[in-house]
Design an enzyme around this catalytic site. Sequence first.
Site, short mmCIF file in Angstrom:
data_model
loop_
_atom_site.label_atom_id
_atom_site.label_comp_id
_atom_site.label_asym_id
_atom_site.label_seq_id
_atom_site.Cartn_x
_atom_site.Cartn_y
_atom_site.Cartn_z
N GLU A 1 34.07 44.32 49.10
CA GLU A 1 33.46 43.74 47.91
C GLU A 1 33.63 42.23 47.90
O GLU A 1 34.62 41.71 48.43
CB GLU A 1 34.12 44.30 46.64
CG GLU A 1 33.95 45.79 46.50
CD GLU A 1 34.39 46.29 45.12
OE1 GLU A 1 34.56 45.47 44.21
OE2 GLU A 1 34.57 47.51 44.99
N LYS B 1 34.86 38.90 46.51
CA LYS B 1 36.00 38.57 45.67
C LYS B 1 35.56 37.45 44.73
O LYS B 1 35.45 36.29 45.13
CB LYS B 1 37.19 38.13 46.52
CG LYS B 1 38.44 37.90 45.72
CD LYS B 1 39.62 37.64 46.62
CE LYS B 1 40.91 37.57 45.85
NZ LYS B 1 40.87 36.59 44.77
N ARG C 1 39.79 38.26 35.41
CA ARG C 1 39.80 39.71 35.47
C ARG C 1 39.83 40.26 34.05
O ARG C 1 40.62 39.81 33.22
CB ARG C 1 41.05 40.16 36.22
CG ARG C 1 41.11 41.64 36.46
CD ARG C 1 42.28 41.96 37.37
NE ARG C 1 42.29 43.36 37.73
CZ ARG C 1 42.93 43.82 38.80
NH1 ARG C 1 43.60 43.01 39.58
NH2 ARG C 1 42.92 45.11 39.09
N ARG D 1 44.36 40.05 32.75
CA ARG D 1 45.19 40.55 33.84
C ARG D 1 46.62 40.82 33.37
O ARG D 1 47.25 41.76 33.79
CB ARG D 1 45.22 39.53 34.97
CG ARG D 1 45.97 40.01 36.20
CD ARG D 1 46.22 38.86 37.15
NE ARG D 1 46.90 39.27 38.35
CZ ARG D 1 48.18 39.66 38.40
NH1 ARG D 1 48.90 39.70 37.31
NH2 ARG D 1 48.72 40.00 39.54
N GLU E 1 35.31 41.40 36.95
CA GLU E 1 35.60 39.98 36.89
C GLU E 1 34.50 39.31 36.08
O GLU E 1 33.31 39.53 36.35
CB GLU E 1 35.65 39.48 38.33
CG GLU E 1 36.32 38.17 38.55
CD GLU E 1 37.85 38.23 38.73
OE1 GLU E 1 38.46 39.32 38.66
OE2 GLU E 1 38.42 37.16 38.93
N PHE F 1 33.94 46.27 38.83
CA PHE F 1 34.32 46.80 40.14
C PHE F 1 35.10 48.10 40.09
O PHE F 1 35.40 48.67 41.11
CB PHE F 1 35.03 45.75 41.01
CG PHE F 1 36.29 45.13 40.45
CD1 PHE F 1 37.42 45.88 40.27
CD2 PHE F 1 36.32 43.78 40.14
CE1 PHE F 1 38.58 45.31 39.78
CE2 PHE F 1 37.48 43.19 39.64
CZ PHE F 1 38.61 43.96 39.46
N ARG G 1 50.88 46.99 44.16
CA ARG G 1 50.19 46.24 45.21
C ARG G 1 50.35 47.03 46.50
O ARG G 1 51.47 47.28 46.93
CB ARG G 1 50.86 44.87 45.35
CG ARG G 1 50.12 43.89 46.23
CD ARG G 1 50.89 42.59 46.39
NE ARG G 1 51.07 41.86 45.16
CZ ARG G 1 50.14 41.12 44.57
NH1 ARG G 1 48.95 41.01 45.12
NH2 ARG G 1 50.39 40.48 43.46
N LYS H 1 43.00 41.86 50.43
CA LYS H 1 42.19 40.66 50.23
C LYS H 1 42.23 39.78 51.47
O LYS H 1 43.22 39.75 52.20
CB LYS H 1 42.67 39.88 49.01
CG LYS H 1 44.08 39.34 49.09
CD LYS H 1 44.50 38.72 47.76
CE LYS H 1 45.97 38.39 47.75
NZ LYS H 1 46.48 38.03 46.44
P1 ATP Z 1 46.99 39.14 42.35
O1 ATP Z 1 46.04 39.45 41.24
O2 ATP Z 1 46.72 39.94 43.58
O3 ATP Z 1 48.42 39.09 41.94
P2 ATP Z 1 46.04 36.53 42.15
O4 ATP Z 1 45.98 36.65 40.68
O5 ATP Z 1 46.63 35.30 42.75
O6 ATP Z 1 46.78 37.72 42.83
P3 ATP Z 1 44.17 36.87 44.13
O7 ATP Z 1 45.28 37.12 45.06
O8 ATP Z 1 43.36 35.69 44.39
O9 ATP Z 1 44.62 36.77 42.65
O10 ATP Z 1 43.24 38.17 44.15
C1 ATP Z 1 43.30 39.32 43.37
C2 ATP Z 1 42.32 39.18 42.22
O11 ATP Z 1 40.99 39.11 42.68
C3 ATP Z 1 42.29 40.35 41.28
O12 ATP Z 1 43.34 40.31 40.36
C4 ATP Z 1 40.92 40.20 40.62
O13 ATP Z 1 41.04 39.41 39.46
C5 ATP Z 1 40.11 39.39 41.61
N1 ATP Z 1 38.91 40.05 42.11
C6 ATP Z 1 37.72 39.43 42.28
N2 ATP Z 1 36.80 40.25 42.78
C7 ATP Z 1 37.38 41.46 42.92
C8 ATP Z 1 36.92 42.72 43.39
N3 ATP Z 1 35.67 42.90 43.81
N4 ATP Z 1 37.81 43.74 43.42
C9 ATP Z 1 39.08 43.57 43.01
N5 ATP Z 1 39.58 42.39 42.55
C10 ATP Z 1 38.74 41.33 42.51
#
Ligand code: ATP
Length: 576
Positions: free
Chosen positions: A244, A246, A251, A266, A296, A335, A410, A416
Amino acid sequence: MITFLDLSRYFERLEQTAKRLEMFTILAELFKQADPAEIAPLIYLTQGELLPSFRGLQIGMSEKLLIRAIALGAEREPADVTATFKQTGDLGKTAEALLDGKGRHLSVKAVYDELVRTAGISGEGSVEDKVAALAELLRRVSPAEARYIARVVMGKLRLGAGDATILEALSVAILGDRSGKAALERAYNLCSDLGVVGEQLLAGGLKGVEAIHARLGYPIRPALCERLPTTEEIIGKIGRCSVELKYDGLRLQIHRDGDTVEMFSRNLERMTAMFPEIAEAVTRSLGAERAILEGEALAVSETGELLPFQVTMQRKRKHGIAAMAKDVPLCFFAFDLLYLGGEDYTPKPYTERRAKLRALLKSDPVIELSRAIETDDPAELQRFFDEAVANGQEGIVAKRLDGPYTAGARNFNWIKLKRSYRGELTDTVDVVIVGYSAGRGQRAKFGVGTVLAAVYDDRSDLFKTVTKIGSGFSEEELRELKAKLDEITLDHKPARVDSLMEPDVWVEPRYVLTVMADEITRSQMHTCGKEEGIPGYAMRFPRTVGFIRADKRAEDATTVAEVIELFDQQKRVKVE
Ligand code: ATP
């Protein structure tokens, strides 16, 4: 029945300990005495709250109003209270010093119910009524109890007991050992309410806890992504998968119950009022009356282009919502589907959740299914990734086709891959500030020179230091940081912080910063990953990216295991 005086004595002991194990033992001893009707209030109060923050109940009293309530309760002038407050620097101690009630051995439940009632007073004249109600409560308790009531009201109890420690203490208190921890965590991840979990455990034992499932109105703790550095490794790990886009936005978890739509961020804050156009679109275009969706939210241009994160962020506001909604319209890219018509969807495989989600979404300008391809070819995955990055997105998330939605965890069900930062780590690290030192020279004038930062060890529920950061802050940020940290200083090391270093000032682990570094190195100075005879891990040349992450709690910081994984990955990534 536990009296509030008993609870105050427990709070005193918890406040004094600098060891997590001791904190855990005290909590288990406390929970052991609770009956089902009082366990939830006990847990919330221990966390310094009346209800989990997503329930949106706040006592809503400023320092000034609490000073008036103490004055009224103690039959003094507000100026006297302010004078004592200036000396003690703490309204809890101020209340304790000035009130001289004998106390009536009120139960925890009685005090809690009164605080909830006070918080709920609204309408005309409510401020005066709140002050009077609180003054009356303060009059009915002893000075030691008043200290903690005042702190709860101010949101400054700060005992530092984390969710994981509370769950473990519950298991030991009620089941006699730690065996219930996994079941308790599962339930907590699905309802985000420690009070509900505690109540179920006391009333129905482990069976009661196992009966907890996703439900409307209770945010589900978000599933999180693992990282891998290359498309080959992703396919190697999970095989054929759904890849998918990102999206780089906010979120949101959306709960629809008929015409009522709730949204959570989140970190499980209630965001409903901020995004009216998304709420409307859900009622208009979701083919299910009762459902929980995740996705998102992102600002989009008139021509449908996805706009940068900074643009979306302008929508995070409490005032002027309607005007901003016009200027910066959002699109919600759904998503996941986590609940549908009474059924918890989180245990179902990804493909089933996705197919259902697709079937439920009617075409709508504001809601769309997230873009995805299915592949087992690393080259095809790479092309999709390159295209995503070329279009300004952060990268991709690859999802295991048969993976359930693992709330609050996690793991490799979601992986990712982000655009890489040349010559740097494959990802940023989110650290939590645990202390600071004044610094020398130029920096000294801001009061903060370097911050001591930690990552989270979810296995031991401890914060372990990983770096000291002095770079990346603007002057304005340093000033703001100092003011924020001053609010949460502690006179000893927080019980859940494991550190070999001693900063000038310890602070409660609360603020999360995103940090980029050149590399992760082994280090004797930091406790992240350090074991007997084995050095720890540290971040080299760290600098902050952006400022405090409002969407993350301390426990949402990067974990020790992830830092070790990033250390291993840096050896595997080809330098472009
Ligand atoms: P995390 O949420 O993993 O702790 P983070 O807040 O720093 O880390 P990233 O590591 O950049 O965020 O990536 C995870 C985030 O990506 C998810 O929390 C979600 O908000 C976002 N995201 C965007 N597109 C998607 C998708 N298609 N599926 C799942 N998550 C997505």
